[in-house]
Motif scaffolding. Sequence first.
Motif, short mmCIF file in Angstrom:
data_model
loop_
_atom_site.label_atom_id
_atom_site.label_comp_id
_atom_site.label_asym_id
_atom_site.label_seq_id
_atom_site.Cartn_x
_atom_site.Cartn_y
_atom_site.Cartn_z
N LYS A 138 16.58 -1.32 -1.82
CA LYS A 138 16.44 0.13 -1.36
C LYS A 138 15.10 0.38 -0.66
O LYS A 138 14.90 1.26 -0.07
CB LYS A 138 17.02 1.03 -2.58
N ASP A 139 14.10 -0.13 -1.01
CA ASP A 139 12.11 0.41 -0.63
C ASP A 139 12.45 -0.03 1.07
O ASP A 139 12.17 0.70 1.53
CB ASP A 139 11.09 0.02 -1.22
N LEU A 140 13.21 -0.80 1.00
CA LEU A 140 12.47 -1.92 2.56
C LEU A 140 14.09 -1.15 3.40
O LEU A 140 13.85 -1.03 4.65
CB LEU A 140 13.33 -3.45 2.46
N ILE A 141 15.05 -0.58 2.88
CA ILE A 141 15.45 0.29 3.77
C ILE A 141 15.17 2.06 3.92
O ILE A 141 15.55 2.65 4.81
CB ILE A 141 17.39 0.54 3.20
N ASN A 142 14.27 1.73 3.12
CA ASN A 142 14.13 3.80 3.27
C ASN A 142 13.17 3.71 3.85
O ASN A 142 12.58 4.17 5.32
CB ASN A 142 13.60 4.49 1.73
N VAL A 143 12.58 2.47 4.20
CA VAL A 143 11.31 2.56 5.59
C VAL A 143 11.93 2.43 6.82
O VAL A 143 11.03 2.92 7.24
CB VAL A 143 10.41 0.53 5.30
N SER A 144 12.82 1.44 6.52
CA SER A 144 13.79 0.89 8.07
C SER A 144 13.87 2.37 8.25
O SER A 144 13.64 2.93 9.63
CB SER A 144 14.68 -0.48 7.47
N ARG A 145 14.41 3.36 7.57
CA ARG A 145 15.17 4.76 8.24
C ARG A 145 13.57 5.43 8.34
O ARG A 145 13.63 6.18 9.37
CB ARG A 145 15.73 5.28 6.92
N VAL A 146 12.97 5.75 7.73
CA VAL A 146 11.59 6.72 7.59
C VAL A 146 10.76 6.04 9.28
O VAL A 146 10.27 7.10 9.83
CB VAL A 146 9.71 6.12 6.76
N ILE A 147 10.94 4.94 9.43
CA ILE A 147 10.13 4.67 11.31
C ILE A 147 11.29 3.97 12.53
O ILE A 147 11.07 4.09 13.09
CB ILE A 147 9.67 3.16 11.10
N GLN A 148 12.32 4.43 11.14
CA GLN A 148 13.51 4.67 12.19
C GLN A 148 13.40 3.21 13.33
O GLN A 148 13.77 3.82 15.05
CB GLN A 148 13.48 5.92 13.42
N LEU A 149 13.74 2.27 12.35
CA LEU A 149 14.24 1.38 13.58
C LEU A 149 15.34 1.10 13.80
O LEU A 149 16.32 1.40 13.91
CB LEU A 149 14.18 -0.30 12.51
N PRO A 150 15.13 0.81 15.28
CA PRO A 150 16.98 0.58 16.08
C PRO A 150 18.13 -0.33 15.09
O PRO A 150 17.34 -1.09 14.38
CB PRO A 150 16.39 -0.98 17.53
N LYS A 208 15.45 -7.61 11.25
CA LYS A 208 14.19 -7.82 10.18
C LYS A 208 14.08 -6.97 9.28
O LYS A 208 12.67 -8.14 8.08
CB LYS A 208 12.92 -6.36 10.90
N ILE A 209 15.12 -7.12 8.07
CA ILE A 209 15.11 -6.56 7.16
C ILE A 209 16.18 -6.85 6.57
O ILE A 209 15.71 -7.22 5.62
CB ILE A 209 14.55 -4.49 7.61
N VAL A 210 17.16 -7.00 7.01
CA VAL A 210 18.14 -7.41 6.42
C VAL A 210 18.54 -9.04 6.20
O VAL A 210 18.24 -9.06 4.91
CB VAL A 210 19.82 -6.77 6.75
N LEU A 211 18.50 -9.66 7.26
CA LEU A 211 18.46 -10.73 7.05
C LEU A 211 18.25 -11.30 6.53
O LEU A 211 17.50 -12.57 5.52
CB LEU A 211 19.54 -11.32 9.11
N PRO A 212 16.53 -11.14 6.89
CA PRO A 212 15.57 -12.30 5.92
C PRO A 212 15.74 -11.94 4.16
O PRO A 212 15.44 -12.86 3.44
CB PRO A 212 14.20 -11.13 6.16
N SER A 213 16.22 -10.55 3.41
CA SER A 213 16.14 -10.71 2.50
C SER A 213 18.07 -11.06 2.38
O SER A 213 17.53 -11.65 1.21
CB SER A 213 16.88 -9.27 2.07
N ALA A 214 18.60 -11.50 2.95
CA ALA A 214 19.67 -11.80 2.69
C ALA A 214 20.54 -13.49 2.80
O ALA A 214 21.33 -13.84 1.68
CB ALA A 214 21.09 -10.79 3.35
N VAL A 215 18.92 -14.11 3.49
CA VAL A 215 18.94 -15.31 3.31
C VAL A 215 19.34 -16.30 2.67
O VAL A 215 20.57 -17.46 2.11
CB VAL A 215 17.73 -15.80 3.90
N PRO A 216 18.96 -15.69 1.25
CA PRO A 216 19.33 -16.57 -0.36
C PRO A 216 20.66 -17.21 -0.16
O PRO A 216 21.55 -17.43 -0.33
CB PRO A 216 18.58 -16.52 -1.39
#
Length: 305
Positions: A196-208, A215-223
Amino acid sequence: MFRSWILAGTGILVFLFMWHVAASNINTSLGQFPGPAQVWEQVGALKADYQREKQRERDFMVRQQERNAERLAVDPDYDARIRPYTGRPTFVDQVQTSLLTVGFGFFIATIIAIPLGIICGLNSSIYSAINPLIQVFKPVSPLAWLPLVTMVVSALYVSDSEVFTKAFVTSAITVSLCSLWPTLINTTVGVTSVDKDLINVSRVIQLPAHLHVTKIVLPSAVPMIFTGMRMSLATGWMVLIAAEMLAQNPGLGKFIWDEFQNGSSDSLGRIMVAVIAIGLIGFALDKIMLLIQRKVSWDKTAVLR
């Protein structure tokens, strides 16, 4: 590492000994159940069959070329054609056919399951709409799908390709339908489990949206994604053998069924060769997936098994 090799070798030797003892006490209508020695003999026999068939193919092609050369010498306008060799498929040919089929079916399943799993993981409304369908179709046996797929392919698919025949497409689609679900479910779980911290960071910096996914979802979900892909590939490989046996489509499944129907004294040994080959190929495919995961995973220190 050395200790693990010793233990693995010991386990294999114990298994071979137990197999030899058990086989020597089992008599069937086709003779004694084959032990390790008899199976190894059939490996050599199948290799010899393959070499003989390939020699026949080479001789066939040479004869055609010589015949065409003679006719062209008499008539320069002669339309020289090379006909493909249509001899009996060997054990090696059947292995290659099964590998090509499972690879194609797994590829179709993967390119559908991963994007759909990401969408389901990111959007709870879409997940709620699709989840009932997943739960209904996930337990369906490949043997139930096969007649339907066969009828649909026969009605809609027309091709003169020597590779993408109706039998090939039927087997590949059946593999896809049954290997789709593990990747889809694990991808969805992997996406919803992103920190959730990564999700919040993505929202704060307003990633497209596309950067958020890459950059956020796929690297974390790879395993989790690769866990699903490994399960899907193993499922697809098992499904394929059953589909080939039932539909008599080219491949290892058909080889096993043909040998069973043949009923010769060598049939049981050849079936055991196919069974061991199926297991070894499945093991190799899983190891290949592990190697790919190590290459694409951001965490190079993770222990993968």
